[in-house]
Design a protein around this motif. Structure first.
Motif, mmCIF file in Angstrom:
data_model
loop_
_atom_site.group_PDB
_atom_site.id
_atom_site.type_symbol
_atom_site.label_atom_id
_atom_site.label_comp_id
_atom_site.label_asym_id
_atom_site.label_seq_id
_atom_site.Cartn_x
_atom_site.Cartn_y
_atom_site.Cartn_z
ATOM 1 N N ILE A 2 0.823 -1.203 0.000
ATOM 2 C CA ILE A 2 0.000 0.000 0.000
ATOM 3 C C ILE A 2 0.863 1.262 0.000
ATOM 4 O O ILE A 2 0.428 2.330 -0.426
ATOM 5 C CB ILE A 2 -0.977 -0.011 1.208
ATOM 6 N N ILE A 3 2.123 1.155 0.481
ATOM 7 C CA ILE A 3 3.074 2.269 0.428
ATOM 8 C C ILE A 3 4.374 1.756 -0.169
ATOM 9 O O ILE A 3 4.927 0.754 0.300
ATOM 10 C CB ILE A 3 3.347 2.864 1.829
ATOM 11 N N GLY A 33 17.683 9.051 -0.196
ATOM 12 C CA GLY A 33 17.596 7.738 -0.814
ATOM 13 C C GLY A 33 16.875 6.693 0.018
ATOM 14 O O GLY A 33 17.374 5.577 0.178
ATOM 15 N N VAL A 34 15.706 7.021 0.525
ATOM 16 C CA VAL A 34 14.945 6.094 1.365
ATOM 17 C C VAL A 34 14.142 5.123 0.504
ATOM 18 O O VAL A 34 13.450 5.527 -0.430
ATOM 19 C CB VAL A 34 14.003 6.866 2.314
ATOM 20 N N ASP A 35 14.244 3.835 0.826
ATOM 21 C CA ASP A 35 13.423 2.787 0.206
ATOM 22 C C ASP A 35 12.487 2.225 1.265
ATOM 23 O O ASP A 35 12.937 1.848 2.347
ATOM 24 C CB ASP A 35 14.295 1.647 -0.345
ATOM 25 N N LEU A 36 11.202 2.162 0.953
ATOM 26 C CA LEU A 36 10.213 1.627 1.886
ATOM 27 C C LEU A 36 9.217 0.767 1.121
ATOM 28 O O LEU A 36 8.842 1.090 -0.002
ATOM 29 C CB LEU A 36 9.443 2.746 2.592
ATOM 30 N N ALA A 37 8.793 -0.306 1.752
ATOM 31 C CA ALA A 37 7.701 -1.120 1.219
ATOM 32 C C ALA A 37 6.854 -1.551 2.407
ATOM 33 O O ALA A 37 7.316 -2.303 3.273
ATOM 34 C CB ALA A 37 8.238 -2.331 0.468
ATOM 35 N N ILE A 38 5.611 -1.054 2.488
ATOM 36 C CA ILE A 38 4.744 -1.292 3.641
ATOM 37 C C ILE A 38 3.471 -1.966 3.151
ATOM 38 O O ILE A 38 2.784 -1.446 2.266
ATOM 39 C CB ILE A 38 4.410 0.027 4.366
ATOM 40 N N GLY A 39 3.185 -3.120 3.721
ATOM 41 C CA GLY A 39 2.015 -3.884 3.312
ATOM 42 C C GLY A 39 0.732 -3.376 3.940
ATOM 43 O O GLY A 39 0.749 -2.711 4.986
ATOM 44 N N ARG A 40 -0.373 -3.695 3.313
ATOM 45 C CA ARG A 40 -1.683 -3.295 3.821
ATOM 46 C C ARG A 40 -1.916 -3.913 5.200
ATOM 47 O O ARG A 40 -1.675 -5.088 5.414
ATOM 48 C CB ARG A 40 -2.775 -3.734 2.852
ATOM 49 N N GLY A 41 -2.356 -3.097 6.153
ATOM 50 C CA GLY A 41 -2.658 -3.583 7.495
ATOM 51 C C GLY A 41 -1.489 -3.546 8.463
ATOM 52 O O GLY A 41 -1.665 -3.828 9.643
ATOM 53 N N VAL A 74 1.363 5.812 -2.794
ATOM 54 C CA VAL A 74 0.576 5.521 -1.600
ATOM 55 C C VAL A 74 -0.845 5.224 -2.064
ATOM 56 O O VAL A 74 -1.446 6.028 -2.795
ATOM 57 C CB VAL A 74 0.585 6.710 -0.615
ATOM 58 N N CYS A 75 -1.360 4.077 -1.683
ATOM 59 C CA CYS A 75 -2.689 3.642 -2.144
ATOM 60 C C CYS A 75 -2.761 3.593 -3.671
ATOM 61 O O CYS A 75 -3.813 3.859 -4.276
ATOM 62 C CB CYS A 75 -3.782 4.553 -1.597
ATOM 63 N N GLY A 76 -1.625 3.303 -4.302
ATOM 64 C CA GLY A 76 -1.581 3.241 -5.752
ATOM 65 C C GLY A 76 -1.542 4.588 -6.438
ATOM 66 O O GLY A 76 -1.613 4.660 -7.668
ATOM 67 N N LEU A 77 -1.405 5.676 -5.673
ATOM 68 C CA LEU A 77 -1.419 7.034 -6.224
ATOM 69 C C LEU A 77 -0.067 7.711 -6.021
ATOM 70 O O LEU A 77 0.669 7.393 -5.084
ATOM 71 C CB LEU A 77 -2.503 7.866 -5.532
ATOM 72 N N GLU A 78 0.235 8.671 -6.897
ATOM 73 C CA GLU A 78 1.417 9.502 -6.731
ATOM 74 C C GLU A 78 1.052 10.654 -5.787
ATOM 75 O O GLU A 78 0.150 11.447 -6.102
ATOM 76 C CB GLU A 78 1.898 10.044 -8.070
ATOM 77 N N PRO A 79 1.717 10.761 -4.638
ATOM 78 C CA PRO A 79 1.272 11.700 -3.597
ATOM 79 C C PRO A 79 1.132 13.147 -4.040
ATOM 80 O O PRO A 79 0.164 13.814 -3.655
ATOM 81 C CB PRO A 79 2.352 11.550 -2.517
ATOM 82 N N VAL A 193 -7.525 0.028 16.585
ATOM 83 C CA VAL A 193 -7.664 0.320 15.156
ATOM 84 C C VAL A 193 -6.876 -0.692 14.334
ATOM 85 O O VAL A 193 -7.359 -1.206 13.317
ATOM 86 C CB VAL A 193 -7.184 1.757 14.851
ATOM 87 N N HIS A 194 -5.673 -0.988 14.776
ATOM 88 C CA HIS A 194 -4.835 -1.962 14.056
ATOM 89 C C HIS A 194 -5.442 -3.358 14.125
ATOM 90 O O HIS A 194 -5.501 -4.072 13.107
ATOM 91 C CB HIS A 194 -3.430 -1.976 14.640
ATOM 92 N N ALA A 195 -5.904 -3.763 15.297
ATOM 93 C CA ALA A 195 -6.482 -5.101 15.452
ATOM 94 C C ALA A 195 -7.719 -5.276 14.577
ATOM 95 O O ALA A 195 -7.985 -6.369 14.066
ATOM 96 C CB ALA A 195 -6.834 -5.347 16.918
ATOM 97 N N ALA A 196 -8.468 -4.207 14.384
ATOM 98 C CA ALA A 196 -9.673 -4.268 13.553
ATOM 99 C C ALA A 196 -9.359 -4.244 12.064
ATOM 100 O O ALA A 196 -10.255 -4.427 11.239
ATOM 101 C CB ALA A 196 -10.610 -3.112 13.907
ATOM 102 N N GLY A 197 -8.086 -4.015 11.716
ATOM 103 C CA GLY A 197 -7.689 -3.986 10.311
ATOM 104 C C GLY A 197 -8.250 -2.811 9.546
ATOM 105 O O GLY A 197 -8.444 -2.887 8.326
ATOM 106 N N GLU A 198 -8.506 -1.704 10.240
ATOM 107 C CA GLU A 198 -9.143 -0.561 9.593
ATOM 108 C C GLU A 198 -8.190 0.255 8.741
ATOM 109 O O GLU A 198 -8.604 0.871 7.758
ATOM 110 C CB GLU A 198 -9.778 0.342 10.660
ATOM 111 N N ALA A 199 -6.908 0.302 9.122
ATOM 112 C CA ALA A 199 -5.982 1.163 8.384
ATOM 113 C C ALA A 199 -4.547 0.682 8.595
ATOM 114 O O ALA A 199 -4.208 0.120 9.635
ATOM 115 C CB ALA A 199 -6.117 2.616 8.849
ATOM 116 N N THR A 200 -3.725 0.917 7.591
ATOM 117 C CA THR A 200 -2.278 0.781 7.739
ATOM 118 C C THR A 200 -1.797 2.006 8.505
ATOM 119 O O THR A 200 -2.218 3.134 8.220
ATOM 120 C CB THR A 200 -1.609 0.723 6.361
ATOM 121 N N ILE A 201 -0.910 1.817 9.485
ATOM 122 C CA ILE A 201 -0.476 2.929 10.336
ATOM 123 C C ILE A 201 1.033 3.114 10.217
ATOM 124 O O ILE A 201 1.797 2.153 10.349
ATOM 125 C CB ILE A 201 -0.858 2.683 11.802
#
Length: 316
Positions: A2-3, A33-41, A74-79, A193-201
């Motif tokens: 997602i990110i 030069g930051v590389d990040l890959a963050i999964g949904r949830g 982020v969310c498939g969009l260019e910020p 919020v995290h346990a409910a899977g509502e958003a990536t934080i």
């Protein structure tokens, strides 16, 4: 993911005084030069000392700042290019910036945000009811924002960031300056919020207790570069930053050797001892200590994030 960020960089031009009348331009890389890959949830701790580039990274990921180089999605969009669309799919809380209306009651700010984000009334009411119950907003919902304490306002900010149902929640120092009870309320809310899977934080903080209680993964950044990506335990194991147990004794320290702990100091005429955890858990060391010597009081002290970073760079 997602990110996603690849080679993300942000340069700023600053002028420095040279001599009495001249100033020279210098380029400073806040993010390098930051590389990040963050999964949904996921809930990710993004940490580092002051000036490391944490807030700058978040501002690029949310479209506030344009990267000097690299790319992000982020969310498939260019910020930056799709900032307006992205704003409806993310929530943002910057500790020193408010999205609430200063002179309006908190409840009216929530109502205005519903119209701004065009949230259906039923969805808005359901989310607000849940946030109110988890964060205890009822007692100050009709109070103007300017009259709220810092802890009350931060609970309002978290609610405001979630009312439109964001897919990603960016939190920049959400517990800064809060008292113990307010910090606990914020942490419990984010865990729910995290346990409910509502958003990536994505959470930036200087408080390691926030990371330990909430995040399985943390990214450490310093001088604009990622220097660690893994768990807190891996960071401690790799760089030797250890928690300490400070014990006040009812008798003089007898010079014991405790498995899994190292004595770092004996103070107050032998009535206080500091033990660095070395492979054992705090519970195991406290249990062994209590059997060996009478205790009056004890505390477990977490290493400051600045100490962790300093130790990391001394090793490297």
């Amino acid at each position: 993911m997602i990110i996603e960020a690849t080679g993300l960089r942000k340069d700023f031009t600053v002028r420095r005084k040279v001599g009495r009348f001249r100033r020279e331009k210098h380029v400073v890389s806040a993010v390098d030069g930051v590389d990040l890959a963050i999964g949904r949830g996921e809930i990710l701790g993004y940490i580092g000392p002051n000036g490391a580039g944490k807030s700058t990274t978040l501002k690029m990921l949310t479209g506030v700042l344009t990267p000097s180089a690299g790319r992000a999605r982020v969310c498939g969009l260019e910020p930056v290019a799709q900032r307006v669309t992205l704003a409806r799919r993310i929530g943002v809380v910057f500790g020193q910036r408010s999205q609430l209306w200063w002179d309006l009651p908190l409840a009216e700010s929530f109502s205005l945000l519903r119209h701004i984000y065009k949230v259906p009334a039923a969805d808005h009411a359901a989310r607000l009811k849940r946030c109110t119950a988890l964060l205890g907003l009822d007692e100050f919902a009709q109070t103007p924002v300017r009259q709220l304490s810092l802890g009350q306002r931060m609970r309002g900010e978290l609610t405001a960031a979630l009312l439109h149902g964001p897919e990603v929640l960016f939190l920049d120092e959400p517990t800064i300056g809060l008292d113990v009870l307010s910090k606990q309320a914020v942490r419990e809310f984010l865990a729910e919020v995290h346990a409910a899977g509502e958003a990536t934080i994505v959470l930036t903080t200087h408080d390691l207790a926030d990371i330990e209680k909430l995040c399985r993964r943390l990214v450490v950044i310093d001088h604009g570069r990622v220097v660690h990506d893994g768990s807190l335990d891996e960071l401690h194991a790799r760089y030797g930053s250890r928690r300490e147990i400070v014990a006040d004794l009812d008798a003089a320290w007898p010079g014991l050797t405790l498995p899994g702990a190292q004595v770092t100091a004996v103070e107050n005429d032998g009535r206080r001892v500091r033990l660095a955890l070395d492979g054992a858990t705090a519970g195991e060391v406290v249990a062994a200590l209590a059997q060996a010597v009478p205790l009056r009081d004890l505390s477990v002290q977490e290493p400051e994030i600045e100490d962790v970073i300093a130790r990391l760079y001394r090793r490297d």
